[in-house]
Design a protein around this motif. Structure first.
Motif, PDB file in Angstrom:
ATOM      1  N   LYS A  69      -9.258  71.955  43.008  1.00  0.00           N
ATOM      2  CA  LYS A  69      -8.495  71.169  43.986  1.00  0.00           C
ATOM      3  C   LYS A  69      -7.377  72.011  44.586  1.00  0.00           C
ATOM      4  O   LYS A  69      -7.165  72.008  45.797  1.00  0.00           O
ATOM      5  N   GLU A  70      -6.671  72.754  43.733  1.00  0.00           N
ATOM      6  CA  GLU A  70      -5.587  73.619  44.221  1.00  0.00           C
ATOM      7  C   GLU A  70      -6.100  74.746  45.106  1.00  0.00           C
ATOM      8  O   GLU A  70      -5.424  75.162  46.037  1.00  0.00           O
ATOM      9  N   LEU A  71      -7.294  75.259  44.796  1.00  0.00           N
ATOM     10  CA  LEU A  71      -7.872  76.364  45.571  1.00  0.00           C
ATOM     11  C   LEU A  71      -8.603  75.887  46.822  1.00  0.00           C
ATOM     12  O   LEU A  71      -9.019  76.704  47.647  1.00  0.00           O
ATOM     13  N   GLY A  72      -8.790  74.572  46.939  1.00  0.00           N
ATOM     14  CA  GLY A  72      -9.473  74.034  48.118  1.00  0.00           C
ATOM     15  C   GLY A  72     -10.970  74.259  48.106  1.00  0.00           C
ATOM     16  O   GLY A  72     -11.582  74.385  49.165  1.00  0.00           O
ATOM     17  N   VAL A  73     -11.567  74.317  46.912  1.00  0.00           N
ATOM     18  CA  VAL A  73     -13.015  74.485  46.827  1.00  0.00           C
ATOM     19  C   VAL A  73     -13.632  73.232  46.221  1.00  0.00           C
ATOM     20  O   VAL A  73     -12.970  72.449  45.535  1.00  0.00           O
ATOM     21  N   THR A  74     -14.902  73.064  46.477  1.00  0.00           N
ATOM     22  CA  THR A  74     -15.644  71.914  45.981  1.00  0.00           C
ATOM     23  C   THR A  74     -16.535  72.355  44.832  1.00  0.00           C
ATOM     24  O   THR A  74     -17.155  73.419  44.892  1.00  0.00           O
ATOM     25  N   THR A 112     -20.897  75.312  43.574  1.00  0.00           N
ATOM     26  CA  THR A 112     -19.623  75.438  44.278  1.00  0.00           C
ATOM     27  C   THR A 112     -19.809  76.061  45.651  1.00  0.00           C
ATOM     28  O   THR A 112     -20.786  76.763  45.904  1.00  0.00           O
ATOM     29  N   ALA A 114     -17.272  77.984  46.619  1.00  0.00           N
ATOM     30  CA  ALA A 114     -16.304  79.083  46.514  1.00  0.00           C
ATOM     31  C   ALA A 114     -16.983  80.426  46.739  1.00  0.00           C
ATOM     32  O   ALA A 114     -18.108  80.652  46.282  1.00  0.00           O
ATOM     33  N   THR A 118     -12.846  83.885  45.075  1.00  0.00           N
ATOM     34  CA  THR A 118     -12.225  82.611  44.734  1.00  0.00           C
ATOM     35  C   THR A 118     -12.806  82.056  43.442  1.00  0.00           C
ATOM     36  O   THR A 118     -12.082  81.500  42.614  1.00  0.00           O
TER      37      THR A 118
END
Length: 156
Positions: A69-74, A112, A114, A118
């Motif tokens: 969530k902090e890194l903006g990845v799913t 992911t 990412a 990341t």
């Protein structure tokens, strides 16, 4: 910022080696533990050692979601295999040494979006922040993990 403490509490009752465990709270939970016959159990429920490995994989997944969530990845579906190498000679026979696992290996994969850099950050940070991973790593056992990023499948 002042240190915050969140207490985690369990209560256990049992006879022999089997135990009923309850977790009080707004939503209470119960589970049982037993052990394998060579350790005096009937194998009627998972052993505490199995629960610790399950706690490790569960905590890794929770930690991954927080970091993602902090890194903006799913993140999509996770798959884990955790193996603990256990020599029962101290636990059962009273030998000198450490009753801990000798080694723990985690193999994890997660879907992911990412990129490679990341994803490496995600894994490093989730392991640094995961309380159960840190329990294992700081206990001086041989801890290894292998994480694999899989393509994120579109929701159907």
């Amino acid at each position: 910022m002042a240190k915050q403490i969140v207490p985690f509490v369990v209560h256990g009752t049992g006879t022999g080696v089997a135990q009923n465990i309850s977790v009080p709270g707004d939503v209470s939970h119960t589970f049982e533990s037993d052990t394998l016959p060579p350790f005096g159990g009937a194998d009627s429920a998972p052993s505490p050692l199995s629960y610790t490995l399950g706690a490790l994989t569960g905590c890794n997944q929770i930690s991954a979601q927080l970091v993602a969530k902090e890194l903006g990845v799913t993140l999509g579906e996770f798959t884990f295999a955790a193996t603990g190498d256990f020599d029962p000679s101290v636990f059962v026979g009273g030998a000198e040494g450490n009753a801990n696992f000798d080694a723990v290996r985690v193999e994890a994969s997660v879907q992911t979006d990412a990129d490679e850099a990341t994803f490496a950050t995600l894994v490093s940070e989730l392991e640094r922040r995961c309380p159960v991973t840190q329990l294992f790593k700081r206990s001086s056992l041989d801890y290894t993990s292998t994480w694999t990023a899989l393509p994120l499948e579109a929701a159907s």
